[in-house]
Design an enzyme around this catalytic site. Structure first.
Site, PDB file in Angstrom:
ATOM      1  N   CYS A  47       5.829  17.159 -10.262  1.00  0.00           N
ATOM      2  CA  CYS A  47       4.667  17.127 -10.923  1.00  0.00           C
ATOM      3  C   CYS A  47       3.739  17.789  -9.755  1.00  0.00           C
ATOM      4  O   CYS A  47       3.518  17.586  -8.733  1.00  0.00           O
ATOM      5  CB  CYS A  47       4.127  15.615 -10.860  1.00  0.00           C
ATOM      6  N   GLY A  95      -0.945  22.634 -17.870  1.00  0.00           N
ATOM      7  CA  GLY A  95      -1.984  22.472 -18.941  1.00  0.00           C
ATOM      8  C   GLY A  95      -2.265  20.895 -19.324  1.00  0.00           C
ATOM      9  O   GLY A  95      -1.567  19.904 -18.891  1.00  0.00           O
ATOM     10  N   GLU A  96      -3.418  20.969 -20.195  1.00  0.00           N
ATOM     11  CA  GLU A  96      -4.010  19.667 -20.737  1.00  0.00           C
ATOM     12  C   GLU A  96      -3.868  19.591 -22.102  1.00  0.00           C
ATOM     13  O   GLU A  96      -4.478  20.443 -22.858  1.00  0.00           O
ATOM     14  CB  GLU A  96      -5.579  19.637 -20.339  1.00  0.00           C
ATOM     15  N   SER A 147       0.540  13.389 -22.082  1.00  0.00           N
ATOM     16  CA  SER A 147       0.028  13.008 -20.959  1.00  0.00           C
ATOM     17  C   SER A 147      -1.573  13.623 -20.812  1.00  0.00           C
ATOM     18  O   SER A 147      -1.681  14.844 -20.870  1.00  0.00           O
ATOM     19  CB  SER A 147       0.755  13.396 -19.639  1.00  0.00           C
ATOM     20  N   CYS A 181      10.331  18.183 -19.525  1.00  0.00           N
ATOM     21  CA  CYS A 181       8.863  18.397 -18.993  1.00  0.00           C
ATOM     22  C   CYS A 181       8.415  19.686 -19.556  1.00  0.00           C
ATOM     23  O   CYS A 181       8.842  20.686 -19.083  1.00  0.00           O
ATOM     24  CB  CYS A 181       8.629  18.058 -17.520  1.00  0.00           C
ATOM     25  N   GLU A 208       6.119  27.386 -17.794  1.00  0.00           N
ATOM     26  CA  GLU A 208       7.232  26.536 -17.207  1.00  0.00           C
ATOM     27  C   GLU A 208       7.665  25.316 -17.884  1.00  0.00           C
ATOM     28  O   GLU A 208       6.857  24.612 -18.507  1.00  0.00           O
ATOM     29  CB  GLU A 208       6.520  26.396 -15.830  1.00  0.00           C
ATOM     30  N   SER A 258      -3.743   9.913 -17.113  1.00  0.00           N
ATOM     31  CA  SER A 258      -3.573  10.368 -15.703  1.00  0.00           C
ATOM     32  C   SER A 258      -4.940   9.717 -15.065  1.00  0.00           C
ATOM     33  O   SER A 258      -6.047  10.385 -15.150  1.00  0.00           O
ATOM     34  CB  SER A 258      -3.587  11.844 -15.327  1.00  0.00           C
ATOM     35  N   LEU A 259      -4.774   8.452 -14.192  1.00  0.00           N
ATOM     36  CA  LEU A 259      -6.106   7.878 -13.888  1.00  0.00           C
ATOM     37  C   LEU A 259      -6.212   8.048 -12.279  1.00  0.00           C
ATOM     38  O   LEU A 259      -7.364   8.647 -12.208  1.00  0.00           O
ATOM     39  CB  LEU A 259      -5.696   6.310 -14.071  1.00  0.00           C
ATOM     40  N   HIS A 260      -5.425   7.977 -11.642  1.00  0.00           N
ATOM     41  CA  HIS A 260      -5.649   8.354 -10.166  1.00  0.00           C
ATOM     42  C   HIS A 260      -6.839   7.657  -9.182  1.00  0.00           C
ATOM     43  O   HIS A 260      -6.830   7.754  -8.143  1.00  0.00           O
ATOM     44  CB  HIS A 260      -5.858   9.828  -9.942  1.00  0.00           C
ATOM     45  N   CYS A 286      -4.401  25.957 -16.347  1.00  0.00           N
ATOM     46  CA  CYS A 286      -5.179  24.864 -16.529  1.00  0.00           C
ATOM     47  C   CYS A 286      -6.518  24.743 -16.519  1.00  0.00           C
ATOM     48  O   CYS A 286      -7.100  25.358 -15.145  1.00  0.00           O
ATOM     49  CB  CYS A 286      -4.484  23.494 -16.135  1.00  0.00           C
ATOM     50  N   CYS A 330      -8.133  19.948 -11.573  1.00  0.00           N
ATOM     51  CA  CYS A 330      -7.790  18.535 -10.498  1.00  0.00           C
ATOM     52  C   CYS A 330      -7.518  18.941  -9.115  1.00  0.00           C
ATOM     53  O   CYS A 330      -6.903  20.043  -9.119  1.00  0.00           O
ATOM     54  CB  CYS A 330      -6.735  17.497 -11.150  1.00  0.00           C
ATOM     55  N   CYS A 345      -3.788  19.253  -7.626  1.00  0.00           N
ATOM     56  CA  CYS A 345      -2.604  19.654  -8.619  1.00  0.00           C
ATOM     57  C   CYS A 345      -2.619  21.176  -8.469  1.00  0.00           C
ATOM     58  O   CYS A 345      -3.702  21.907  -8.708  1.00  0.00           O
ATOM     59  CB  CYS A 345      -3.161  19.273  -9.955  1.00  0.00           C
ATOM     60  N   ASN A 362       2.918  15.042  -4.359  1.00  0.00           N
ATOM     61  CA  ASN A 362       3.834  16.201  -4.077  1.00  0.00           C
ATOM     62  C   ASN A 362       2.997  17.376  -3.278  1.00  0.00           C
ATOM     63  O   ASN A 362       1.894  17.532  -3.791  1.00  0.00           O
ATOM     64  CB  ASN A 362       4.375  16.924  -5.241  1.00  0.00           C
TER      65      ASN A 362
HETATM   66  N1  SAH Z   1      -3.076  17.528 -17.615  1.00  0.00           N
HETATM   67  C1  SAH Z   1      -2.144  16.591 -18.167  1.00  0.00           C
HETATM   68  C2  SAH Z   1      -0.548  16.781 -18.077  1.00  0.00           C
HETATM   69  C3  SAH Z   1       0.010  17.515 -16.873  1.00  0.00           C
HETATM   70  S1  SAH Z   1      -0.158  16.800 -15.305  1.00  0.00           S
HETATM   71  C4  SAH Z   1      -2.286  15.435 -17.127  1.00  0.00           C
HETATM   72  O1  SAH Z   1      -3.192  15.512 -16.047  1.00  0.00           O
HETATM   73  O2  SAH Z   1      -2.108  14.149 -17.425  1.00  0.00           O
HETATM   74  C5  SAH Z   1       1.193  15.594 -15.317  1.00  0.00           C
HETATM   75  C6  SAH Z   1       0.886  14.652 -14.254  1.00  0.00           C
HETATM   76  O3  SAH Z   1       1.302  15.283 -12.907  1.00  0.00           O
HETATM   77  C7  SAH Z   1      -0.204  13.907 -14.049  1.00  0.00           C
HETATM   78  O4  SAH Z   1      -0.049  12.258 -13.999  1.00  0.00           O
HETATM   79  C8  SAH Z   1      -0.689  14.519 -12.767  1.00  0.00           C
HETATM   80  O5  SAH Z   1      -1.802  13.787 -12.263  1.00  0.00           O
HETATM   81  C9  SAH Z   1       0.436  14.665 -11.860  1.00  0.00           C
HETATM   82  N2  SAH Z   1       0.209  15.766 -10.869  1.00  0.00           N
HETATM   83  C10 SAH Z   1      -0.597  16.747 -10.450  1.00  0.00           C
HETATM   84  N3  SAH Z   1      -0.697  17.102  -9.415  1.00  0.00           N
HETATM   85  C11 SAH Z   1       0.181  16.321  -8.702  1.00  0.00           C
HETATM   86  C12 SAH Z   1       0.666  16.380  -7.383  1.00  0.00           C
HETATM   87  N4  SAH Z   1       0.321  17.281  -6.480  1.00  0.00           N
HETATM   88  N5  SAH Z   1       1.474  15.473  -7.022  1.00  0.00           N
HETATM   89  C13 SAH Z   1       2.133  14.424  -7.724  1.00  0.00           C
HETATM   90  N6  SAH Z   1       1.478  14.389  -9.037  1.00  0.00           N
HETATM   91  C14 SAH Z   1       0.848  15.309  -9.648  1.00  0.00           C
END
Ligand code: SAH
Length: 341
Positions: A332, A160-161, A190, A98, A85, A213-215, A105, A109, A112, A289
């Protein structure tokens, strides 16, 4: 399969053809991509016919558009069934694409959608670059009303990562920069924190942007969101990001998917601000999202604004990211939601 071939070895696809013919094909593939080999007007008809069915390494299974045509999501399908995608977003002075680096993946997480559907396989360098070429070809044939007609930025934030598929991602970046001519600075990789991958990326010749991607600002919370944190804890990841910054002279971005009553507290905001200041990083806050299986929710608007203000009060620079494409499951964390996997 022209995109499966190293751009410097295209001669193998055109046995007996003169050098200039090979250069012409490379230009069509990488500099002026076209949707259909028929449009490669300076190539002989027989060659165009020969390429017609095998120009792209995938077929377009679905194309969905929203925001008055300014956001497009493609679901491509590779020959073996793998889903790929990509999302194109047009803005007044730039377009951002993007792209995916893996089908599915393995990082799992918890918030996601991609992670919830599991891992299928790595994408090849050709499949990664072809997403960029396809979007460029589409944009030239169908310009967006208020955006530039070329792909300006490429972000590895699709499925994917990227740093778990290092050799293919590296080769894709090489082709995007050295063959397509995009500036490395306009490419963002990312990662959820694959520390060895960050260190390898710092040794490459291209000054790409690193997004982390810290969170969560502490290991305890982060482990509940990002399972990989057990393997690479925060201090390791942040040290690798600091090395990347020092080596490349590029400001790192910290991504923070904001989830109601999970990581939207003033304490987390202040801790995030402190990390960002220490690293001299920029913070992107992405309100969560919706995804079908995730228990977490987006906070109310007032809470989102409070969080951003709290981070800003620490002196860190912070942007609230606009999320495009929620209606078409292109935002995202939503990739794979409605593609049927
Ligand atoms: N694996 C990599 C790249 C893909 S994700 C990474 O994690 O960075 C790209 C971004 O989307 C990341 O910052 C991720 O945290 C964010 N993301 C994943 N799920 C999400 C969601 N449900 N709502 C908003 N952002 C999300």
């Amino acid at each position: 399969m022209p995109y499966a071939t190293d751009p410097d070895a295209l001669g193998a696809l055109l046995p007996g053809e003169p050098r200039y013919r090979i250069d012409q094909l490379r230009e069509w593939l990488y500099l002026h991509p076209v949707l259909d080999a028929e449009q490669m007007t300076n190539l002989p008809l027989s060659l165009r016919r020969d390429l017609a069915d095998r120009l792209w390494p995938f077929r377009v299974e679905a194309e969905r558009t929203t925001d008055d045509g300014a956001t497009i999501k493609w679901l491509f399908r590779a020959g073996d069934g793998a889903a790929i995608e990509a999302v194109l977003m047009g803005y007044p002075h730039r377009t951002t694409l993007c792209i995916s680096s893996q089908a599915g993946c393995a990082m799992a997480c918890t918030f996601c959608a991609t992670g919830q559907f599991g891992f299928d396989r790595h994408l090849t360098a050709g499949e990664i670059v072809a997403q960029v070429a396809y979007a460029a070809a589409h944009l030239r044939a169908n310009p967006m009303p208020r955006s530039p007609a070329r792909v300006g930025n490429v972000v590895f934030m699709g499925m994917g990562e990227p740093l778990a598929n290092y050799p293919n991602v590296r080769e894709a970046i090489r082709r995007i920069v050295e063959v397509m001519g995009l500036s490395a600075r306009s490419i963002t990789v990312s990662t959820v924190g694959v520390t060895p991958g960050i260190d390898r990326l710092a040794t490459e010749p291209w000054p790409v942007t690193l997004a982390l991607s810290l969170h969560a600002a502490d290991d305890h919370l982060r482990e509940t969101l990002v399972p990989l944190n057990h393997r690479y804890p925060l201090d390791h990841i942040l040290a690798a990001a600091a090395r990347f910054r020092a080596e490349k002279g590029r400001r790192v971005t910290l991504e923070w998917t904001l989830m109601s009553e999970v990581n939207d507290t003033p304490d987390q905001a202040r801790a995030l601000g402190a990390i960002a200041r220490e690293l001299r990083a920029h913070v992107n806050v992405i309100p969560m999202n919706p995804t079908p299986l995730a228990p977490q929710k987006r906070p109310p608007k007032a809470r989102i604004d409070q969080f951003v203000d709290e981070v800003r009060r620490t002196g860190a620079t912070v942007t609230l990211r606009d999320t495009r494409g929620i209606e078409i499951d292109a935002a995202c964390g939503q990739l794979r939601v409605s593609s049927g996997g």
